[in-house]
Design a protein around this motif. Structure first.
Motif, PDB file in Angstrom:
ATOM      1  N   ALA A 283      73.918  58.320  34.235  1.00 36.46           N
ATOM      2  CA  ALA A 283      72.725  57.995  35.391  1.00 36.46           C
ATOM      3  C   ALA A 283      73.170  58.104  36.843  1.00 36.46           C
ATOM      4  N   PHE A 284      74.640  58.001  36.852  1.00 37.05           N
ATOM      5  CA  PHE A 284      75.258  57.624  38.395  1.00 37.05           C
ATOM      6  C   PHE A 284      76.669  58.156  38.318  1.00 37.05           C
ATOM      7  N   TYR A 285      77.144  58.406  39.627  1.00 36.81           N
ATOM      8  CA  TYR A 285      78.427  58.745  39.643  1.00 36.81           C
ATOM      9  C   TYR A 285      78.845  58.357  41.165  1.00 36.81           C
ATOM     10  N   TRP A 286      79.857  57.666  41.356  1.00 36.58           N
ATOM     11  CA  TRP A 286      80.225  56.980  42.780  1.00 36.58           C
ATOM     12  C   TRP A 286      80.254  58.026  43.755  1.00 36.58           C
ATOM     13  N   MET A 288      78.438  60.753  44.148  1.00 38.73           N
ATOM     14  CA  MET A 288      77.474  61.821  44.628  1.00 38.73           C
ATOM     15  C   MET A 288      77.006  61.991  45.762  1.00 38.73           C
ATOM     16  N   ASN A 289      76.967  60.952  46.576  1.00 39.65           N
ATOM     17  CA  ASN A 289      76.395  61.022  48.039  1.00 39.65           C
ATOM     18  C   ASN A 289      76.963  59.910  48.759  1.00 39.65           C
ATOM     19  N   GLU A 290      76.335  59.817  50.254  1.00 44.31           N
ATOM     20  CA  GLU A 290      77.046  58.721  51.027  1.00 44.31           C
ATOM     21  C   GLU A 290      76.383  57.408  50.624  1.00 44.31           C
ATOM     22  N   ASP A 291      75.561  57.265  50.101  1.00 48.84           N
ATOM     23  CA  ASP A 291      74.991  55.942  49.677  1.00 48.84           C
ATOM     24  C   ASP A 291      75.874  55.506  48.655  1.00 48.84           C
ATOM     25  N   THR A 292      76.029  56.180  47.470  1.00 48.48           N
ATOM     26  CA  THR A 292      76.818  55.854  46.347  1.00 48.48           C
ATOM     27  C   THR A 292      78.408  55.623  46.875  1.00 48.48           C
ATOM     28  N   ARG A 293      78.780  56.288  47.529  1.00 46.40           N
ATOM     29  CA  ARG A 293      80.083  56.249  48.060  1.00 46.40           C
ATOM     30  C   ARG A 293      80.501  54.948  48.800  1.00 46.40           C
ATOM     31  N   ALA A 294      79.396  54.573  49.789  1.00 52.10           N
ATOM     32  CA  ALA A 294      79.374  53.415  50.356  1.00 52.10           C
ATOM     33  C   ALA A 294      79.220  52.000  49.612  1.00 52.10           C
ATOM     34  N   LYS A 343      56.297  47.217  37.579  1.00 55.42           N
ATOM     35  CA  LYS A 343      55.768  48.249  37.147  1.00 55.42           C
ATOM     36  C   LYS A 343      54.547  48.873  38.050  1.00 55.42           C
ATOM     37  N   ALA A 344      54.028  48.291  38.799  1.00 56.45           N
ATOM     38  CA  ALA A 344      53.084  48.754  39.460  1.00 56.45           C
ATOM     39  C   ALA A 344      53.247  49.156  41.000  1.00 56.45           C
ATOM     40  N   ASN A 345      54.884  49.270  41.284  1.00 60.50           N
ATOM     41  CA  ASN A 345      55.239  49.408  42.497  1.00 60.50           C
ATOM     42  C   ASN A 345      56.569  50.349  42.127  1.00 60.50           C
ATOM     43  N   GLY A 346      56.371  51.385  42.997  1.00 57.04           N
ATOM     44  CA  GLY A 346      57.833  52.091  42.700  1.00 57.04           C
ATOM     45  C   GLY A 346      58.938  51.680  43.192  1.00 57.04           C
ATOM     46  N   THR A 347      60.013  52.129  42.461  1.00 53.46           N
ATOM     47  CA  THR A 347      61.368  51.666  42.721  1.00 53.46           C
ATOM     48  C   THR A 347      62.049  52.453  43.874  1.00 53.46           C
ATOM     49  N   ASP A 348      62.953  51.887  44.749  1.00 56.33           N
ATOM     50  CA  ASP A 348      63.510  52.854  45.788  1.00 56.33           C
ATOM     51  C   ASP A 348      64.857  51.976  46.177  1.00 56.33           C
ATOM     52  N   ASP A 349      66.082  52.404  46.000  1.00 52.83           N
ATOM     53  CA  ASP A 349      67.330  51.858  46.403  1.00 52.83           C
ATOM     54  C   ASP A 349      68.370  52.877  46.463  1.00 52.83           C
ATOM     55  N   PHE A 352      69.779  54.960  43.357  1.00 56.26           N
ATOM     56  CA  PHE A 352      69.044  55.783  42.325  1.00 56.26           C
ATOM     57  C   PHE A 352      67.918  56.444  43.003  1.00 56.26           C
ATOM     58  N   GLY A 353      67.656  56.072  44.299  1.00 57.89           N
ATOM     59  CA  GLY A 353      66.525  56.802  44.992  1.00 57.89           C
ATOM     60  C   GLY A 353      65.228  56.181  44.554  1.00 57.89           C
TER      61      GLY A 353
END
Length: 410
Positions: A283-286, A288-294, A343-349, A352-353
């Protein structure tokens, strides 16, 4: 003679170690507080993929959330449950009854997680399952007080199993860890094999934990003449299987190996020379992008330079969303209310976006099919993966309909 209750207290006492992250209260207001317990394998076969890395992931989420909320105190404690259901549930009950833990994170053994799902419902607390794999946690064993983050047996089978069957690998033999996780991973993968017209020729089930020599099981698998040996195990058990298969020259004879739950720490332990070319789902690779690298740059110094895997990243993501729920609910510490908000509110981090938590408790996001690089392709330490394809969220996880969750309308 030590009494049973005394023995249990000793196990709990020896398992639990605590650290805390705190920001001082401002003015005269008492600090609001949340206590999270990371229940994990700190020294056993799953420790590299969960363990202390899950603690670090939780702490980093707490740090980020507290940074703009100086009146909040988030405490993270940890315990090694030794991959034993009796120890795991005893520690969890002590945390919930005596130590004021609000949420329990990780829990990489499915049999422990299935028991804990009932316990948090009884106590109206929260379980954030980032470590276990069994898809039953959002099927027959779904519940109003837990969520299942990161991955599950169905998503692994859908990624790696589908890819290999589509490539002509239509006969399989499974070497399966003999407990709930292994059985579920085997069953889900076998379902995709049969759905595509393939056949399962046999299964061997080494005892878990405690098996280190897989030679007899590998010989049995090879004798079946299956095109693929599916490894329905994880961590050091998978690494040992792959090492011993290489010693026997199994792949040189044309048999393919499918490591159905294989993570970046396992690649690191095995080495690129032996792991090169393996197909796996994460589900993840360190990198992948600037955020995962940070995130990885903050994580690695606390973990002797090791990069985070998907369960460590999942711990960060799950804790962040849970803390948002607690803030939104104010003084309401009900676990059931927190899960309903999640469950009622979308995730955002940043790792994982954007995503969602479904009615059955399944956290939904993209998954990725990776190929392990050759030593020549790798540009440096931990540069291990090429992305084969992105598996979109709507295809990455089992549909809710027909999965057996009582919380989902028929």
């Amino acid at each position: 003679m030590r009494t049973q209750s005394g023995r249990r207290s000793l196990l709990i006492g020896s398992a639990v170690a605590a650290t805390s992250l705190a920001a001082p209260a401002i003015r005269a207001q008492p600090a609001r507080s949340v206590k999270i317990g990371v229940l994990s394998d700190m020294n056993g076969p799953y420790s590299a993929n969960t363990g202390q890395g899950s603690v670090v992931g939780a702490k980093l989420a707490a740090e980020d959330f507290m940074r703009s909320r100086p009146g909040l105190r988030v405490e993270v404690i940890q315990a090694d449950f030794q991959n034993r259901p009796d120890v795991g549930l005893a520690v969890a009950r002590d945390w919930l009854d005596r130590q004021g833990v609000d949420a329990i994170l990780d829990v990489p053994v499915s049999s422990v997680a299935l028991g804990l799902a009932g316990l948090v419902a009884e106590k109206d607390k929260v379980a954030l399952f980032t470590g276990p794999a069994s898809a039953a946690l959002t099927g027959a064993n779904c519940g109003p007080n837990h969520v299942h983050w990161t991955y599950d047996t169905w998503s692994l089978a859908a990624g790696t199993g589908r890819a290999l069957v589509a490539d002509g690998a239509d006969t399989w033999f499974f070497i399966t860890a003999d407990y709930a996780f292994g059985h579920a991973l085997e069953a889900d993968t076998a379902g995709f094999v049969r759905e595509a017209g393939g056949r399962v020729l046999g299964t061997a089930r080494p005892p878990f934990p405690g098996t280190t020599d897989f030679s007899s099981f590998l010989v049995q698998a090879q004798a079946s003449r299956a095109k693929v040996i599916g490894l329905a195990n994880a961590g050091i058990d998978t690494v040992n299987c792959l090492k011993q298969a290489a010693e026997f020259g199994i792949t040189r004879r044309g048999t393919r190996l499918a490591a159905l739950l294989f993570q970046i720490a396992d690649v690191h332990a095995l080495g690129l020379q032996a792991a090169q070319g393996l197909t796996l789902t994460e589900a993840f690779y360190w990198d992948m992008n600037e955020d995962t690298r940070a995130f990885s740059a903050r994580y690695a110094p606390q973990m002797a330079g090791h990069k985070p895997g998907m369960i460590h990243a999942g711990g960060y993501s799950a804790v962040l969303h849970y803390l948002k729920a607690r803030e939104a609910l104010g003084g309401n510490a009900s676990g059931r209310a927190a899960i309903a908000w999640m469950k009622a509110n979308g995730t955002d981090d940043p790792l994982f976006g954007q995503g969602t938590v479904r009615a059955d408790g399944r956290k939904v996001h993209d998954m990725y099919l990776f190929r392990v690089k050759t030593p020549e392709e790798s540009k440096g330490p931990w540069d291990y993966y090429d992305t084969v394809r992105t598996i979109p969220a709507e295809r990455a996880f089992r549909p809710m309909a027909g999965a057996g969750c009582a919380m989902v309308p028929a």
